[in-house]
Design an enzyme around this catalytic site. Structure first.
Site, PDB file in Angstrom:
ATOM      1  N   ASP A   1       0.823  -1.214   0.000  1.00  0.00           N
ATOM      2  CA  ASP A   1       0.000   0.000   0.000  1.00  0.00           C
ATOM      3  C   ASP A   1       0.851   1.256   0.000  1.00  0.00           C
ATOM      4  O   ASP A   1       0.601   2.200  -0.757  1.00  0.00           O
ATOM      5  CB  ASP A   1      -0.913   0.006   1.234  1.00  0.00           C
ATOM      6  CG  ASP A   1      -2.043  -0.994   1.133  1.00  0.00           C
ATOM      7  OD1 ASP A   1      -2.983  -0.743   0.363  1.00  0.00           O
ATOM      8  OD2 ASP A   1      -1.986  -2.018   1.820  1.00  0.00           O
ATOM      9  N   ILE A   2       1.830   1.284   0.893  1.00  0.00           N
ATOM     10  CA  ILE A   2       2.639   2.492   1.049  1.00  0.00           C
ATOM     11  C   ILE A   2       3.487   2.727  -0.202  1.00  0.00           C
ATOM     12  O   ILE A   2       3.640   3.864  -0.671  1.00  0.00           O
ATOM     13  CB  ILE A   2       3.515   2.399   2.305  1.00  0.00           C
ATOM     14  CG1 ILE A   2       2.648   2.171   3.553  1.00  0.00           C
ATOM     15  CG2 ILE A   2       4.349   3.650   2.465  1.00  0.00           C
ATOM     16  CD1 ILE A   2       1.546   3.191   3.762  1.00  0.00           C
TER      17      ILE A   2
END
Length: 406
Positions: free
Chosen positions: A178-179
């Site tokens: 996600d990051i």
């Protein structure tokens, strides 16, 4: 003046990747309007540990939400209603950027996809972040971070080897997929924004996949496979191409050593009191040390376990040998380097009084990161945004509340 002063973002995303990207843009000075579901809001308002107020009592806010939503204004809109869809379209007319991370095709049902909003605002930079992208055989599937860690090959190179205790593929300890996608999103959005403002005058659509992002981020390790045809091994904390580059047991814990070149290896051996290792024909160069790591590492391990982490770290530091203790977060946020770099801060919060934040690591010389607002409570800025952005009066706003549109 901040780097993105005058830029407005409509954040239709939730959970991690989209909100992380939008928070970065807010840190750089953009006005970010976060659109959430009435009553429930972003899913991560219900994930993580409860934030406590000044009395120590739990609030409704969670650690996951406050980690990636500072600097934003929260507005609640029911996009399942036609009136809610129209509100979002009107807001998009006044924005530079839209970020969304719905499944591919979902927003087309509401007339909120790129073609629909581009018709309203041709200058719009529209970033779609999804698990598998807008095209391809998996594009219709949902997905979360562990899926992308596994399918990208990341888990295949993370963890101990199958022949070791506790061996097997292992997930990285945070939502790295996600990051990582969030960082790619910020880069792509800023590139598209520059193209609009300098080259074309028109916005464009960005199609960003979490799976694609994680595959790309594996970078040099994936290239090891592509150049050799061999699956890179899982070596726990060690490296298959550099040695010594791993954790070692000391008297009272573990230290990580990352020796990147031959000069550092000679200095490392000097600190160990074993300078003869640096002139050993088996260990003269990094490729040789990596090739002979099963011989070298036990020799180093026997020496390193004789002293404390603190003692080794001090001597390695004095000799410019890259090393570091394995810190828990108590040690991280007390570390003098982290303190000096002001990586921990407090921001005001409507229900908690104030909340801790991990600071943005970027240090601009002329346009400092802008911490204007703490993370918003659900719908905190609904009336403010409707009044300011769309020019609605009190009666119109009251009607929207009455109809449960907002």
């Amino acid at each position: 003046m901040s780097a993105l002063s005058g830029v407005r973002v409509l954040d239709l995303s939730r959970v991690f990747s989209g909100p992380w990207a939008a928070q970065m843009l807010a840190d750089f000075g953009a006005d970010v309007i976060k659109v959430e579901r009435p009553g429930r809001g972003d899913d991560v308002r219900h994930q993580g540990l409860r934030v406590k107020d000044s009395t120590g009592a739990d609030t409704c806010e969670t650690s996951s939400f406050i980690a990636m939503n500072r600097g934003k204004r929260s507005i609640t809109v029911d996009m399942s209603q036609a009136a809610g869809q129209e509100l979002i379209r009107e807001m998009a007319r006044h924005c530079d950027i839209v970020i969304e991370n719905f499944k591919a095709g979902d927003l087309a049902r509401y007339g909120l996809d790129f073609p629909s909003l581009q018709a309203v605002n041709p200058r719009l930079v529209y970033c779609s972040i999804s698990g598998f992208g807008q095209t391809g055989p998996y594009s219709h599937l949902p997905g979360y971070d562990p899926i992308f860690q596994s399918m990208s090959g990341l888990m295949s190179i993370t963890g101990q080897g199958d022949d070791q205790p506790g061996g097997g593929p292992m997930r990285v300890g945070f939502s790295v997929g996600d990051i990582t996608a969030g960082f790619y999103a910020v880069s792509a959005i800023l590139a598209a924004l520059r193209h609009r403002d300098v080259v074309s005058g028109q916005g464009q659509h960005i199609d960003l996949s979490l799976l694609d992002s994680q595959v790309a981020a594996i970078s040099h390790v994936a290239m090891m496979y592509l150049t050799s045809g061999q699956q890179p091994p899982r070596l726990g904390n060690a490296s298959p191409i550099t040695c010594p580059w791993q954790s070692f047991d000391c008297l009272d814990g573990q230290i990580v050593v990352a020796v990147g070149n031959d000069t550092q290896f000679a200095a490392f051996c000097q600190v160990l009191g074993a300078p003869e290792l640096a002139s050993d024909e088996r260990f003269l160069t990094n490729p040789l040390r990596a090739k002979n790591r099963l011989v070298l590492v036990p020799l180093l391990a026997d020496i390193l376990r004789t002293r404390t982490v603190k003692d080794w770290y001090a001597d390695f530091d004095a000799a410019s040998v890259p090393s570091g203790p394995i810190n828990g977060f108590e040690q991280v946020f007390a570390d003098p380097q982290i303190v000096h770099r002001e990586m921990l801060l407090q921001l005001p919060h409507a229900s908690a009084g104030s909340v801790p934040q991990v600071a943005n690591p970027v240090k601009f010389s002329a346009t400092p990161v802008d911490y204007r607002r703490g993370p918003p409570v659900l719908g905190q800025h609904t009336d403010e945004v409707l009044r300011e952005l769309l020019g609605l009066d009190s009666d119109a706003i009251a009607a929207l509340h009455s109809g449960k549109v907002v």
